[in-house]
Design an enzyme around this catalytic site. Structure first.
Site, PDB file in Angstrom:
ATOM      1  N   ASN A   1     -70.709 -32.492  36.741  1.00  0.00           N
ATOM      2  CA  ASN A   1     -71.460 -31.831  38.473  1.00  0.00           C
ATOM      3  C   ASN A   1     -70.258 -31.317  39.707  1.00  0.00           C
ATOM      4  O   ASN A   1     -69.321 -30.400  39.199  1.00  0.00           O
ATOM      5  CB  ASN A   1     -71.992 -32.572  39.069  1.00  0.00           C
ATOM      6  CG  ASN A   1     -72.421 -32.501  40.202  1.00  0.00           C
ATOM      7  OD1 ASN A   1     -72.647 -31.387  41.062  1.00  0.00           O
ATOM      8  ND2 ASN A   1     -73.626 -32.955  40.591  1.00  0.00           N
ATOM      9  N   ASP A   2     -69.558 -31.770  39.591  1.00  0.00           N
ATOM     10  CA  ASP A   2     -67.865 -32.076  41.295  1.00  0.00           C
ATOM     11  C   ASP A   2     -66.846 -30.591  39.642  1.00  0.00           C
ATOM     12  O   ASP A   2     -66.691 -30.346  40.915  1.00  0.00           O
ATOM     13  CB  ASP A   2     -67.710 -32.971  41.076  1.00  0.00           C
ATOM     14  CG  ASP A   2     -68.718 -33.710  42.303  1.00  0.00           C
ATOM     15  OD1 ASP A   2     -69.388 -32.861  42.788  1.00  0.00           O
ATOM     16  OD2 ASP A   2     -68.367 -34.839  42.108  1.00  0.00           O
ATOM     17  N   VAL A   3     -66.519 -31.472  38.741  1.00  0.00           N
ATOM     18  CA  VAL A   3     -65.811 -30.817  38.020  1.00  0.00           C
ATOM     19  C   VAL A   3     -65.781 -29.054  37.671  1.00  0.00           C
ATOM     20  O   VAL A   3     -65.186 -28.446  37.524  1.00  0.00           O
ATOM     21  CB  VAL A   3     -65.183 -30.890  36.552  1.00  0.00           C
ATOM     22  CG1 VAL A   3     -64.783 -32.686  36.925  1.00  0.00           C
ATOM     23  CG2 VAL A   3     -66.342 -31.564  36.265  1.00  0.00           C
ATOM     24  N   VAL A   4     -67.573 -28.964  37.910  1.00  0.00           N
ATOM     25  CA  VAL A   4     -67.657 -27.028  37.829  1.00  0.00           C
ATOM     26  C   VAL A   4     -68.274 -26.724  39.134  1.00  0.00           C
ATOM     27  O   VAL A   4     -68.933 -25.987  39.860  1.00  0.00           O
ATOM     28  CB  VAL A   4     -68.593 -27.760  36.823  1.00  0.00           C
ATOM     29  CG1 VAL A   4     -68.026 -27.271  35.012  1.00  0.00           C
ATOM     30  CG2 VAL A   4     -69.867 -28.305  36.823  1.00  0.00           C
TER      31      VAL A   4
ATOM     32  N   ALA B   1     -68.891 -36.901  44.291  1.00  0.00           N
ATOM     33  CA  ALA B   1     -68.108 -36.293  45.557  1.00  0.00           C
ATOM     34  C   ALA B   1     -69.513 -36.284  46.443  1.00  0.00           C
ATOM     35  O   ALA B   1     -69.027 -36.596  47.802  1.00  0.00           O
ATOM     36  CB  ALA B   1     -67.191 -35.445  45.269  1.00  0.00           C
TER      37      ALA B   1
END
Lengths: 97, 457
Positions: B384-387, B424
């Protein structure tokens, strides 16, 4: 000869440099296993805890000392098992076809 | 006997350093831990011969219970739970260093000050760092294990209050040092340092936990080193100091890989920030796994982006099957590994390697990012957060974190359990983009359906 305080300081400095040098330029994939491996290595605190418990005189000292041995042994044994399991994943040679 | 003990410690220290060195290369890593393991075993055995020891029954009992339980748990636990295992065992090491300090300080009271002031300083410092590492690591463990909410916990005047707790515990340490040596002072010193460890860790969000665990790992090392000086144990001095230095460097490297400074990890209260502004356009478009699979079957190039969702669903084996099915149809399959995908650097690599996915199909961020433009499908599995493209926009709490440019692929499929936010706590606009379809469900089930669909195609 240098006195023991200075010798201790030199040992501290040299060990710190050794630790720093050993880790530099490590690939990202190994960050976690390496953290786990160094986690195992400070499990050597077990030998200190053994000596402290072995010399304990009062009940309070015995209780805290026993707790120390218990925790340190968990650190060493658990740290080893976790690291070994992680590193087993790397056993196959990286570039096999 | 003393010579044998000292000689063994000497060899142990050497093997630890060599073991660590080998652990920093993939090819020799396994050998490194085995060497270090033998060294540790030898050191423990010779320590039984340390002059003047008694309480052997308690020592053996402690080793058997503590070591045995930790060994069994570590062998049984799922690969995905490894991060919190590192946290808890590290905390225990810190606790042991704290216990050593406590006993030494109490003995010194009973024996009316037999320790020199220099040794007392080291014992107190080691006790402080060790017990902070202990309670802090336990909080990190609880957060990762989901025992407590992993979000950052913040309240007004948090940092001043934390600093005050640290200051008061230091005052107790100084009181002891300058002559007020009694059990009550020692007790308050340790209670306050334990409290400080908890308070220092609760404002840190789950996403930053790897860095924090690494920091506490360095703390424990340092504490062990200091206590080694205090009780005159050279093996502890060398091993502790080496880990202290190596752990500090590792912490900095990890923080750098996440594009976060150590300061912002510790005091930034990341993850507590509420999402504000940035109205997201578009809508979530759900799709069946079968439809997504048929689109992938006709693709030329598919890039798979694994994340924590894959780890939770234990879906790595299914991912491999999907890869094989696609390759049978001549589809080029690559894996994009974000440095902090999952909960720890290298987490995804370990899981994919476990499933037997070849090393050379895994690409890191810089290698794979230019390729998304030429990819027909990007398959995001529980990341999620890394994309999240929000990381490119100034003002977003994620701003500055390098991300995988998944949104540049022609078609994006996101496998996700539900509609929740990432670690996050930030809404992901990728999910609303025109070229994105959501495939809801457990990643393992979804992948299974995809594989079946491809087989029957």
């Amino acid at each position: 000869m240098i006195d023991s305080t200075w010798a201790a300081l030199y040992i501290f400095m040299l060990a710190a440099v050794a630790g720093y040098e050993v880790i530099s330029r490590v690939p990202v994939v190994l960050h976690t296993p390496l953290m786990s491996g160094s986690n195992f290595i400070h499990g050597i605190v077990l030998v200190g805890a053994m000596v402290v418990l072995g010399r304990a005189e009062t009940t309070t000292e015995q209780v805290i000392g026993f707790l120390g041995v218990l925790l340190a042994a968990a650190n060493a044994a658990g740290g080893y098992a976790v690291t070994e399991r992680m590193l087993e994943m790397f056993e196959r040679k990286p570039k096999e076809g | 006997m003393d010579v044998i003990i000292q000689l063994t410690y000497f060899v142990t220290a050497f093997l630890f350093i060599m073991g660590l060195k080998q652990m920093s290369h993939p090819a020799t890593a396994k050998r490194g831990i085995v060497w270090a393991g033998y060294a540790m075993a030898a050191a423990v055995i010779v320590t039984f011969a340390w002059p003047g020891l008694h309480n052997f029954f308690l020592i053996i009992l402690g080793i058997l219970i503590g070591g045995g339980a930790a060994w069994v748990v570590a062998k049984k636990v799922a690969m995905t739970d490894m991060p919190q295992m590192v946290a808890i065992y590290n905390g225990m090491g810190g606790g042991a260093a704290g216990a050593i300090a406590a006993v030494e300080l109490l003995r010194n009271v009973a024996h009316h000050g037999e320790m020199s002031i220099g040794l007392l300083v080291l014992a107190i410092l080691g006790g402080l760092i060790g017990s902070v590492s202990f309670s802090g690591s336990m909080v990190a463990f609880a957060k990762l294990q989901g025992l407590i909410n992993s979000r950052a916990v913040t309240f007004p005047f948090q940092q001043p209050i934390n600093m005050a707790v640290l200051a008061v515990s230091l005052i107790f340490g100084l009181m002891y040092l300058f002559g007020v040596q009694n059990g009550t002072v020692v007790l308050w010193f340790f209670l306050l340092t334990l409290l400080f460890g908890v308070m220092m860790t609760i404002p840190i969000g789950g996403g930053d936990m790897p860095v924090v665990i690494s920091l506490y790992n360095a703390f424990t090392g340092l504490a062990v080193g200091f206590e080694g000086f205090a009780i005159g144990n050279p093996a502890m001095i060398i091993a502790g100091t080496v880990v202290g230095a190596a752990g500090t460097l590792l912490t900095v490297l990890m923080a750098k890989a996440m594009n976060r400074s150590l300061y912002s990890v510790l005091f930034g209260a990341f993850g507590a920030v509420e999402q504000e502004g940035g109205e997201i356009k578009g809508s979530l478009k759900p799709m069946d796994p079968e439809d997504a699979a048929s689109m992938m079957a006709f693709a030329n190039k598919v890039i798979i982006v694994p994340g924590y969702g894959m780890a939770v669903a234990q879906a790595q084996q299914k991912v491999k099957e999907l890869m094989e099915e696609l390759e049978k149809r001549g589809v080029e399959v690559k894996f994009a590994i974000h440095p902090v995908a999952g909960r720890m650097p290298g987490h995804m690599n370990v899981l994919l390697a476990e499933a037997g996915i070849p090393y050379e199909k895994l690409y890191d961020l810089d290698e794979i990012n230019p390729e998304f433009e030429t990819a027909d499908v990007a398959l995001v599995i529980g990341a999620n957060d890394v994309v999240n493209p929000a990381a490119r926009r100034e003002g977003s709490p994620l701003y500055g974190m390098p991300i995988l440019d998944v949104d540049k692929a022609k078609q994006v499929f996101v496998l996700k359990r539900g509609r929740g936010k990432g670690f996050a706590g930030i809404e992901n606009e990728l999910f609303y983009a025109d070229n994105t379809n959501m495939v809801y469900g457990d990643a393992s089930d979804t992948l299974n359906k995809m594989v079946q669909a491809l087989k029957n195609f």
